[in-house]
Design an enzyme around this catalytic site. Sequence first.
Site, PDB file in Angstrom:
ATOM      1  N   ASP A  59      10.749  -5.135   8.046  1.00 23.41           N
ATOM      2  CA  ASP A  59       9.857  -4.884   9.117  1.00 23.41           C
ATOM      3  C   ASP A  59       9.673  -6.161   9.869  1.00 23.41           C
ATOM      4  OD1 ASP A  59       7.892  -2.659  10.012  1.00 23.41           O
ATOM      5  OD2 ASP A  59       6.344  -4.570  10.027  1.00 23.41           O
ATOM      6  N   ALA A 118       4.604   4.122   3.217  1.00 24.87           N
ATOM      7  CA  ALA A 118       4.135   2.573   2.306  1.00 24.87           C
ATOM      8  C   ALA A 118       4.348   1.571   3.420  1.00 24.87           C
ATOM      9  CB  ALA A 118       4.861   2.470   1.169  1.00 24.87           C
ATOM     10  N   LYS A 119       3.722   0.266   3.232  1.00 23.99           N
ATOM     11  CA  LYS A 119       3.765  -0.647   3.745  1.00 23.99           C
ATOM     12  C   LYS A 119       3.415  -1.931   2.866  1.00 23.99           C
ATOM     13  CE  LYS A 119       4.961  -1.267   8.160  1.00 23.99           C
ATOM     14  NZ  LYS A 119       5.857  -0.413   8.709  1.00 23.99           N
ATOM     15  N   GLY A 120       4.115  -3.004   3.167  1.00 23.44           N
ATOM     16  CA  GLY A 120       3.779  -4.182   2.423  1.00 23.44           C
ATOM     17  C   GLY A 120       4.045  -5.597   2.931  1.00 23.44           C
ATOM     18  N   VAL A 135       0.786  -1.273   0.187  1.00 24.13           N
ATOM     19  CA  VAL A 135      -0.101  -0.059   0.057  1.00 24.13           C
ATOM     20  C   VAL A 135       0.982   1.086   0.096  1.00 24.13           C
ATOM     21  CG1 VAL A 135      -1.676   1.182   1.354  1.00 24.13           C
ATOM     22  CG2 VAL A 135      -1.855  -1.015   1.154  1.00 24.13           C
TER      23      VAL A 135
END
Length: 420
Positions: free
Chosen positions: A147, A106-108, A61
Amino acid sequence: MNLFTGPVFDMAAEQFALVADHLSIPEDERPRLLLPKRAIAVSVPIHRDDGRTHVFQGYRVQHHLTLGPTKGGTRFSADLDIGEVAALAIWMSWKCALAGLPYGGAKGGVACDPLSLSRRELEAVSRRYMQEMIPFVGPQIDVMAPDMGTNEQTMAWFMDTYSMYQGHAVAEIVTGKPVAVGGTLGRSEATGRGVAFLIGEALTCCQLVANQCTAIVQGFGNVGRSTALILRQEMGVRVTGVSDHTAAFYDPKGLPINQMAAYVAKTGVLKGWSSEAETDPATFLTLPCDVLVPAAVERVITGENAGQLKCRILAEGANGPTTPDADRLLDQRRNEIFVVPDILCNSGGVIVSYFEWVQDLQRLFWTEQEVRDRLQTILKSTFNAVIGRAQKESVSHRVAATAIGIERVRMGKQWRGLFP
Ligand code: GLU
């Protein structure tokens, strides 16, 4: 209701609404600030070691593209969903803006349990996920980092996969890489170093002295472990409690963090380290201490336990550890508990990621001391800005920090205007 609705996204939305009210942001402007610009879902098929084919679900995202490329980690965890990823991307936006970094959030991640995969399977998941993401990422578009459940090896596989497609080494496509392939000195411990530094600042505000204080750290991954080690070894804090998802340990005399880190390096988990100091994970966060560091998953401090915390400082190493119910209780206890909110407290990671990206783009590398000094300069001024704003406007540290972040994103959007 929207695509992201769920407990974690709703929490990010509620926090945003609170701050938007405080900043008197008009209703019609709010969705543009809150809703993610892009959300990508991919299938990640791999061959399992037993020969079967298995498809994992992968996400990314990208929250906003107003101030530069998007930036944020990649999480491998079994129950990951797009709502959680979106919330984490939104928090990355406020975090980057608060620290003054030229990024959107962002992160995924991939919905998989990395501990149940062999090294070969993990490499297959990592490479195929990055390969599926190639049309959507780039050093000027979206830059990934580690992460939960990922590490520098994952980043090396991402960097290699992307680079093989480009035909040359593209170090600046990810941060948190090994130094040998363009990583920066000081990145692996940067989040923990930042948490520990900000704890030092908070102790000063509370007129406490580090070597007379105790700390409890929830989570013994990259962030929890380096925070505990730095608190113990460099600041003389007595670390009385440490836990991970397999076990919790408490000893009022202090735990040997070094030994525990060595044990985890061998076994992968804390379970089995000692039978004597083992304690109940359910009441771990409410044990007495000066500094409590949640450094694991979201939503561990809730309406149920926030009233029972017995710490003087709450330093949020994790993203989103407190629910809005807990925030309301912590707000009432503002004079008792000094909160260092997540988007400030754990920002050392992305700040040093930014340094890594800058060094990769310039092909000019800094000394570890330079990295540490620059990190400290940003953290110190950001901490002072948050505390000053909270005092001036009589709001919690979380509202003050988020307000600074949101304001900067909003200002960028206002100057750039709405296209076309
Ligand atoms: N995953 C980390 C975070 O939540 C680091 C992100 C980055 O370095 O881009 O802040």
